[in-house]
Design an enzyme around this catalytic site. Sequence first.
Site, PDB file in Angstrom:
ATOM      1  CE  LYS A   1      -4.164   1.422   2.439  1.00 39.46           C
ATOM      2  NZ  LYS A   1      -5.197   0.780   3.862  1.00 39.46           N
TER       3      LYS A   1
ATOM      4  CG  ASP B   1     -14.436  -0.202  -1.477  1.00 34.20           C
ATOM      5  OD1 ASP B   1     -15.448   0.608  -1.122  1.00 34.20           O
ATOM      6  OD2 ASP B   1     -13.427   0.687  -1.252  1.00 34.20           O
TER       7      ASP B   1
ATOM      8  CG  ASP C   1      -9.127   0.039   3.512  1.00 32.96           C
ATOM      9  OD1 ASP C   1      -8.497   1.051   4.064  1.00 32.96           O
ATOM     10  OD2 ASP C   1      -9.228  -0.131   2.087  1.00 32.96           O
TER      11      ASP C   1
END
Length: 481
Positions: A113, A252, A262
């Site tokens: 990320k 998502d 996330d």
Amino acid sequence: MSTAPPHTVTLSTHFAQALPEMALPWQAADTPTPTLLLLNTALATSLGLPPLDTPEGLALLTGTHLPEAATPVAQAYAGHQFGNYSPRLGDGRALLLGELTDHNGRLQDLHLKGSGRTPFSRGGDGYAALGPMLREYLLSEAMHALGIPTTRSLAVTTTGRPVHRETTLPGAILARTASSHLRVGSFQFARATNDPDLLRRLADHAIARHHPEATTAENPYLALFDSVVAAQATLISQWMLVGFIHGVMNTDNMTISGETIDYGPCAFLDAYDPTTVYSSIDHAGRYAYGNQPGIAQWNLARLAEALLPLFDDNEDRAVAKALDVLSTFKPRYEEAWTSGMTAKLGLNTTPDTLVDDLLTLLRDNHVDHTSFYRHLATAARGNPEPARSQFLDLASIDTWITRWRAEHPDPDAMDRVNPVYVPRNHLVEEALAAATDGDLTPLHALLKAVTSPYTELPGHDRYAAPAPEDFGAAYQTFCGT
Ligand code: AMP
Ligand code: MG
């Protein structure tokens, strides 16, 4: 590209090969001056990785030099963000490097990320600032130590490239692992292509990776959906019991595996209040603490819509089957949550209204969620003072404690499920601010506490204490994009 020797790491490419329509081959941006800031050596060992504090290790952790057979890809997905559908999200600042095989023989995605722009970046720069990547490392490892399914954090590397947000910040890359990055939004993407073969391949891939028992079911795809509903019902109950607020439960950001994913604006509750919202962008409180079970069910309904053609050729029958399974979310969630609450209270069964009455008292008295349950074990041992002193309405909590003690709670059992340490907001902010200024000491101290959540560590009292009075009400978190 460096001229480093060949890697001893093996990265497989199951996702990229099975689902090329959703896997865009892509390279990480170069990293001017990589510096390894945090490394999860225990996780690295469980993945059979060689020492990573080497030039080859850094090249792997920044995606700049990969094993020859690796095919790094940006994954395509769609998603509902705050209820609004976006047909094309995807990895805008992330890459799937490939899959590792862990010591149990299971595939684990290795994912970066903050590795630079991709065709999914839209207006974003593809980079990540150091603070949010450290935040994900800290929070995800805390969740893992609490026994809650989650993606894991392998390393944070600073890039030497400043990133521009409201201010200029150090850039960083998080290397994380996950049993996969398949999301509800992955299925929404596949369904929206109107390619039934793609949808089926995606579902088969998900079954093979996460819910292999579905293969032999009468209706494997309905069994897949059923497994995801079950996994999410358990996961959300665990969030609720520990006081975790995800903050951005877009479709998502919900996995098929049942792992938490996330870590953007997430935070742990300080005072117990179901309406708590920390995320600066969640103006309507859609993702408030108390709304999380309902939102999870809403997201699972979006998954069912995406899977419908696989449930039955006849649309009406497909919808009926989907609703049948979806309707199990609430009872499954409630059963998991009730049994978790019963355990938090040190009981085997909870009498009617005992839990509801407690929650009302906690909310009305603005009581710190985490420390209350830990102090309650002390009350079970005969000293109610630490627990009751957090209440303004002493008469009511005294009555409640008397009722509860009549059920013979087991304090040792309570200590095994009620954490002493969670990543408290004021401590996280303190640690991240220091780290961004170059001092990692507070971050390491906090990591030590939150990765040993159920065991009191000597000299760590301040990590167990509620936030100071002047911290709190106005606390806000940010997406870190
Ligand atoms: P998130 O809020 O992290 O779930 O991200 C939502 C979407 O925005 C995903 O498609 C991300 O890849 C994308 N995104 C977030 N931050 C950036 C960034 N700095 N550059 C490009 N895309 C981003
Ligand atoms: Mg996301």
